[in-house]
Design an enzyme around this catalytic site. Structure first.
Site, PDB file in Angstrom:
ATOM      1  CG  ASP A 192      20.763  37.844  51.363  1.00 33.14           C
ATOM      2  OD1 ASP A 192      21.324  38.754  50.736  1.00 33.14           O
ATOM      3  OD2 ASP A 192      20.494  37.932  52.573  1.00 33.14           O
ATOM      4  CG  HIS A 232      16.500  40.358  54.426  1.00 33.94           C
ATOM      5  ND1 HIS A 232      16.724  39.026  54.241  1.00 33.94           N
ATOM      6  CD2 HIS A 232      17.577  40.995  53.912  1.00 33.94           C
ATOM      7  CE1 HIS A 232      17.894  38.867  53.651  1.00 33.94           C
ATOM      8  NE2 HIS A 232      18.424  40.034  53.430  1.00 33.94           N
TER       9      HIS A 232
HETATM   10 ZN    ZN Z   1      20.713  41.209  50.658  1.00 33.92          ZN
END
Ligand code: ZN
Length: 455
Positions: free
Chosen positions: A320, A269
């Site tokens: 994720d 991220h």
């Molecule tokens: Zn993560």
């Protein structure tokens, strides 16, 4: 020995027609060359199967449970996270193994060959360690073996509930370790990983600068001199502000100033980075671990992909939260985020390579690097992580080369076209279906029937 014949294949030398790929009994590619003998399997289009560089397997079971709006008008990432903690409070080792087997199977059916599992659910409810400290890690390994997916296990160090070092609370207690207990857990998990399969690998994952303090980070990095290092970097504005308030610098800024970040690292991220941070991270050789579907679902923000790529930065993609398992949708969402922001088209394409080709090449190379796994190339010596597609579908219409990749990414052609997947030579998807699908789904549904989903 297995022989695959491919009508066209994407190799390090570009597209090649009528190729034979031989896989030896260890699961590596033994030879690539012209077709000269009988094939065990034929495919129209053969691609290196990418590694999914970021997964929290258990979150697959929450997909679709967190899309309603509560009374709080500021419904946000942080309310999602509270729901996630309540859900995971219920999960037993058997549940984790069943969920992970399902999602790993789905990854293979989406054309991934391997996964880097960022594994932080270590203990029983209330944070009590299992008799076997690495119980949950071993369940992840067992699930990977059941599905036949390649695995890089990344046990996660999670010390605190925030930068102020507040104690872990509620569901978070299941994540917690101090560096010493974490290293013991890591060593146990490594034994399980290395005993499981010769292509399985270990890495290390300090959770984030919110959950790991500077001393903890130094302690575990010092004990793990090899293998990939993954960390959540800068996902949400509130996270950046919190790190800045306590460490005196934004997360990317602080990390790059205090640790020799290099090609071993994968930063997950990078949605909240300044232009200067984007350039600096690109120069390190680390992989930016992007999770475009999850980042969209959670409203994290838009990674500056055009700037990062312009600086030669390495990227890969991960699923994720596992809200949807689709490698091609991840690539498409990444590209579309750039177009929407910049009012552009073909944002990540280069002069000689189409958008789908650039994205595929980057994700195959970045995934391999981030997973510490020799894949991402159809070439002798690499693990045989391969995905075979048909091109006689409505979306592909016999397309060739980069146009075929673009059709898989942008025309929604992937699911109908996927035929065969190998992970280190394990032929686990045939004719578009995982070989153990029925048993894995049945076990998963039996486990889920016990869980409270009204969270
Ligand atoms: Zn993560």
């Amino acid at each position: 020995m297995q022989i695959i014949h491919a009508g066209q294949a994407l190799t390090p030398d570009g597209w090649q027609d009528d190729l034979a790929v031989a896989i030896d009994d260890s699961g590596r590619i033994a030879a690539v060359g012209p077709q000269s003998s009988i094939a065990d399997t034929r495919v129209d289009l053969l691609l290196p199967a990418p590694l999914n560089l970021h997964s929290h397997a258990f979150q697959r079971a929450m997909a679709g449970l967190t899309e309603a709006r509560g009374p709080d008008p500021r419904d946000s990432f942080w309310t999602w996270r509270r729901l996630m903690y309540r859900f995971l409070d219920q999960l037993s080792p058997d549940d984790i193994e069943a969920i992970a087997a399902l999602v790993f199977m789905e990854m293979l059916e989406a054309g991934y060959g391997a996964v880097a599992e960022f594994h932080y659910l270590h203990h029983a409810a209330c944070g009590t360690p299992y008799d076997n400290l690495s119980e949950m890690s071993q369940r992840i390994v067992a699930a990977a073996m059941q599905a036949g997916i390649g695995l890089t296990l990344l046990p996660v160090l999670y010390q605190h509930g925030g930068c102020d070092r507040r104690a872990l609370a509620g569901g978070q207690r299941r994540f917690g370790n101090d560096p010493d207990r974490f290293l013991a857990l890591q060593a146990e998990a490594a034994q399980a990983v290395h005993a499981a399969a010769s292509d399985y690998a270990m890495g290390l994952a300090p959770h984030s600068l919110r959950a790991v303090d500077p001393d903890g980070l130094t302690a575990v990095l010092g004990q793990a001199a090899t293998g990939p290092v993954h960390m959540h970097l800068a996902e949400q504005v509130a996270e950046v502000d919190e790190v800045h308030a306590h460490l005196g610098a934004r997360p990317a800024e602080w990390l790059l100033a205090n640790h020799p970040v290099d090609a071993r690292w994968c930063l997950i991220h990078c949605t909240q980075m300044t232009g200067t941070e984007t350039d600096a991270l690109a120069a390190t050789g680390a992989v930016a671990g992007l999770c475009p579907l999850t980042e969209s679902n959670l409203g994290d923000g838009i990674f500056n992909g055009t700037r990062f790529a312009g600086q030669g930065g390495a990227i890969g993609v991960g699923s994720d939260s596992n809200v949807q398992i689709s490698f091609f949708e991840e690539l498409k969402t990444l590209e579309y985020s750039q177009r929407l922001r910049d009012l552009s088209r073909a944002a990540l394409a280069t002069e000689g390579r189409s958008t789908g080709r650039v994205l595929y090449d980057a994700a195959a190379a970045g995934g391999a690097q981030a997973g510490g796994r020799d894949v991402g190339r159809i070439a002798p010596g690499a693990w045989a992580d391969l995905a075979g597609y048909r091109t006689d579908t409505a979306q592909l219409c016999g397309r060739r080369g980069d146009a075929a990749l673009d059709s898989l990414v942008f025309a929604g052609g992937g699911p109908a076209a996927l035929r065969e997947v190998w992970s280190a030579g394990r032929h686990v998807v045939t004719r578009g279906r995982h070989i153990h699908r029925d048993a894995i789904v049945a076990t998963y549904m039996r486990r889920m029937a016990r869980l409270e989903t009204d969270i």
